[in-house]
Design a protein around this motif. Structure first.
Motif, short mmCIF file in Angstrom:
data_model
loop_
_atom_site.label_atom_id
_atom_site.label_comp_id
_atom_site.label_asym_id
_atom_site.label_seq_id
_atom_site.Cartn_x
_atom_site.Cartn_y
_atom_site.Cartn_z
N ALA A 285 -10.15 -13.92 -9.39
CA ALA A 285 -10.73 -14.38 -8.23
C ALA A 285 -10.63 -13.30 -7.06
O ALA A 285 -11.64 -13.42 -6.14
CB ALA A 285 -9.83 -15.57 -7.70
N GLY A 286 -9.94 -12.41 -7.11
CA GLY A 286 -9.92 -11.27 -5.98
C GLY A 286 -8.99 -10.19 -6.20
O GLY A 286 -8.19 -10.20 -7.44
N THR A 287 -8.72 -9.64 -5.50
CA THR A 287 -7.96 -8.32 -5.64
C THR A 287 -6.39 -8.41 -5.61
O THR A 287 -5.55 -7.58 -6.10
CB THR A 287 -8.09 -7.27 -4.53
OG1 THR A 287 -7.99 -7.90 -3.07
CG2 THR A 287 -9.56 -6.84 -4.34
N ALA A 288 -6.01 -9.74 -5.33
CA ALA A 288 -4.62 -10.19 -5.50
C ALA A 288 -4.01 -9.78 -7.10
O ALA A 288 -2.92 -9.75 -7.46
CB ALA A 288 -4.19 -11.51 -5.11
N GLY A 289 -5.00 -9.87 -8.05
CA GLY A 289 -4.78 -9.58 -9.36
C GLY A 289 -5.04 -8.46 -9.87
O GLY A 289 -5.21 -8.38 -10.94
N LYS A 290 -5.43 -7.35 -8.91
CA LYS A 290 -5.73 -6.03 -9.47
C LYS A 290 -4.50 -5.31 -9.91
O LYS A 290 -3.47 -5.49 -8.93
CB LYS A 290 -6.55 -5.40 -8.48
CG LYS A 290 -6.72 -3.92 -8.88
CD LYS A 290 -7.15 -3.01 -7.73
CE LYS A 290 -7.48 -1.54 -8.28
NZ LYS A 290 -7.69 -0.60 -7.21
N CYS A 291 -4.58 -4.72 -10.91
CA CYS A 291 -3.30 -4.00 -11.45
C CYS A 291 -3.86 -2.88 -12.40
O CYS A 291 -4.85 -2.89 -12.99
CB CYS A 291 -2.03 -4.92 -12.21
SG CYS A 291 -3.00 -5.74 -13.39
N CYS A 292 -3.01 -1.92 -12.70
CA CYS A 292 -3.04 -0.88 -13.76
C CYS A 292 -2.19 -0.84 -14.77
O CYS A 292 -0.97 -0.64 -14.53
CB CYS A 292 -3.38 0.30 -13.04
SG CYS A 292 -4.69 0.49 -11.74
N PRO A 325 -0.71 -7.05 2.86
CA PRO A 325 -1.71 -7.65 2.58
C PRO A 325 -3.00 -6.59 3.00
O PRO A 325 -3.92 -7.01 2.23
CB PRO A 325 -2.02 -8.92 3.35
CG PRO A 325 -0.44 -9.40 3.50
CD PRO A 325 0.28 -7.95 3.52
N ASP A 326 -3.15 -5.96 4.01
CA ASP A 326 -4.14 -5.14 4.22
C ASP A 326 -4.43 -4.12 3.10
O ASP A 326 -5.43 -3.70 2.99
CB ASP A 326 -3.68 -4.40 5.56
CG ASP A 326 -2.73 -3.40 5.54
OD1 ASP A 326 -1.61 -4.03 5.35
OD2 ASP A 326 -2.69 -2.38 5.47
N LEU A 327 -3.41 -3.76 2.37
CA LEU A 327 -3.64 -2.94 1.15
C LEU A 327 -4.34 -3.57 0.02
O LEU A 327 -4.86 -2.82 -0.85
CB LEU A 327 -2.52 -2.24 0.71
CG LEU A 327 -1.57 -1.12 1.73
CD1 LEU A 327 -0.56 -0.67 1.21
CD2 LEU A 327 -2.62 -0.19 2.30
N LYS A 328 -4.65 -4.81 0.09
CA LYS A 328 -5.16 -5.61 -1.07
C LYS A 328 -6.58 -5.62 -0.43
O LYS A 328 -7.66 -6.44 -1.27
CB LYS A 328 -4.63 -6.81 -1.33
CG LYS A 328 -3.49 -6.61 -2.43
CD LYS A 328 -3.77 -6.42 -3.70
CE LYS A 328 -2.74 -6.15 -4.55
NZ LYS A 328 -3.31 -5.85 -5.91
N GLU A 329 -7.07 -5.27 0.80
CA GLU A 329 -8.47 -5.59 1.03
C GLU A 329 -9.47 -4.58 0.69
O GLU A 329 -9.04 -3.47 0.17
CB GLU A 329 -8.44 -5.52 2.95
CG GLU A 329 -7.65 -6.78 3.49
CD GLU A 329 -7.60 -6.44 4.84
OE1 GLU A 329 -7.90 -5.34 5.35
OE2 GLU A 329 -6.84 -7.35 5.69
N GLY A 330 -10.58 -4.87 0.77
CA GLY A 330 -11.60 -3.94 0.30
C GLY A 330 -11.97 -4.33 -1.27
O GLY A 330 -11.70 -5.58 -1.48
N GLY A 331 -12.70 -3.45 -1.79
CA GLY A 331 -13.31 -3.78 -3.30
C GLY A 331 -12.07 -3.43 -4.22
O GLY A 331 -10.98 -2.82 -3.86
#
Length: 449
Positions: A285-292, A325-331
């Motif tokens: 759904a969004g960048t909360a799930g972004k990981c490497c 949270p602000d570091l999860k903003e953007g694309g």
């Protein structure tokens, strides 16, 4: 020794399987595991679990980023360990990066321990960092220092982490191939594991750059980066005799290569994480799930479950890597890569495991026994005589939606918001202490195995 407490359960997950049991506790340790209807000494408190509860050993999460000191606004020991306790995790092993200074020498470890002292609600151990150093300072053009690694083991770390590509923070540079060999050989001599973020930098360099959408981010970190890294690590483990552990496997192809290496007798183990077993690229759904490495497809997710069931993967740990949270903003090209899931890991994994016919015995093996073995925490990870009395009363059939505001982590940010998860942690004991709170946890000593 006088008995302090007896916990009785109609279902207890023991090393030999699930059965009724009475667990006797004295001095913070388990002194007996007997029949549930056995005699209890007069005056000894007894806790009887409800019929819908199962007694589990406290979980061990060997992959947690507590960012204190230096980035405490991301996560701190008080909030992280409170989240752990609420989620049934009674022991965590802190990663050596994201805090400042990184845990790459004895002074940095002392700073970590000073920051944690008196703040922890669960027991905490520490990994060290294997990074190139120049004049004692992390530097991409430096070299790994075996002497500093030996001093860190003497001071208490459980093993060493390294990266094969950019870590995301400048103070923790990746290792070159020669330094990877040195780090592995040193770990073999010291009797501790080398745990590795296994994405090959060359493959990533050849991949297309990430854009703001998830599809382009996924393409920028292809499965080949993981498989190439695993092949490199297997060769290094074979040459040096080191125990190499592959962190956060997201691609099933990497799990297949790990299985081949295991079958050839190489000392290699691996883990995956709740987000790779629960989320999917098609529905992220969004960048909360972004990981490497990234969350991949639904079909890949099912193959990871198969790899876990077959023993190609050994453990499931959170890789709790929070940020403001602000570091999860953007694309997806700009947002911080990390998932906050420490408190929810058991419920996420159990929800998926139960749906696929797995048992709580399986989950305990993945989330307690295997991580404890990796970190050499012989007193943790099982309900057995002589182990620490770390216990969890878990209601496996209860279902509730995730309310981010109710989580104990520093920031109410999670990709599981609103998700209906199965299972509830009802009660937790840490070394026999019920409902552990800040100050009840210990900083665990080190020592080789």
């Amino acid at each position: 020794m006088d008995v302090d407490l007896v916990v009785r359960a109609g279902r207890a997950v023991l090393p030999e399987g699930t059965r009724p049991a009475a667990v006797t506790i004295a001095g913070g340790r388990i002194t007996a595991v007997g029949a549930v209807d056995g005699p209890v000494p007069p005056g000894v408190p007894v806790v009887d679990l409800a019929d819908d509860e199962v007694l589990l050993p406290g979980l061990v999460d060997s992959h947690v980023h507590v960012d204190e000191p230096g980035r405490t606004e991301w996560e701190g020991f008080a909030t992280a360990t409170a989240a752990a306790a609420a989620g049934g995790v009674t022991t965590l092993v802190d990663m050596p990066l994201n805090a400042i200074p990184p845990t790459v020498d004895v002074d940095a470890l002392a700073a970590k321990r000073d920051a944690a002292r008196g703040q922890v609600a669960v027991d905490v151990a520490f990994w060290g960092g294997a990074v190139p150093l120049r004049d004692g300072v992390p530097d991409p053009d430096g070299r790994v220092d075996p002497g500093r690694m030996a001093a860190l083991v003497e001071a208490g770390v459980r093993g060493f982490k390294c990266f094969l590509t950019d870590s995301g923070v400048p103070e923790f540079p990746p290792v070159s191939q020669p330094d990877l060999e040195v780090a592995a050989a040193t770990c073999a001599e010291l009797g501790v594991p080398l745990i590795v973020h296994a994405e090959d930098d060359g493959v990533l360099s050849d991949a297309p750059p990430a854009g703001p959408d998830y599809r382009s981010f996924l393409a920028s970190r292809p499965p080949g980066a993981e498989t190439t890294a695993v092949l490199r690590l297997a060769a290094v483990a074979r040459r040096t005799g080191a125990h190499v552990h592959v962190l956060h496997v997201s691609a099933f192809e990497a799990a297949e290569e790990i299985a081949v290496a295991k079958e050839s007798g190489i000392a290699i183990t691996a883990e995956t994480c709740p987000h790779y077993l629960a989320l999917a690229s098609e529905t992220l759904a969004g960048t909360a799930g972004k990981c490497c490495p990234p969350v991949r497809s639904e079909s890949n997710r099912e193959l990871l479950w198969g790899a876990l069931a077959a023993g190609r993967l050994d453990a499931v740990v959170s890789d709790h890597s929070p940020c403001p949270p602000d570091l999860k903003e953007g694309g997806f090209d700009a947002a911080w890569g990390g998932v906050s899931s420490l408190e929810l890991a058991l419920r996420v994994v159990w929800s998926g495991a139960a749906a696929r016919g797995h048992t709580l015995d399986d989950v305990v093996g993945w989330m307690a026994t295997a991580p404890a073995r990796l970190a050499g925490l012989d007193a943790k990870g099982a309900i057995a005589v002589g182990r620490d009395a770390d216990l969890v009363a878990f209601a496996p059939d209860e279902i509730a939606e995730v309310d981010p505001a109710a989580l104990h982590q520093r920031h109410a940010l999670t990709p599981y918001a609103g998700m209906a998860l199965q299972g509830a942690v009802r009660r937790v004991w840490l070394r026999g202490t019920a409902a552990p709170a800040v100050g009840d946890g210990r900083l665990l000593p080190g020592g080789t195995r």
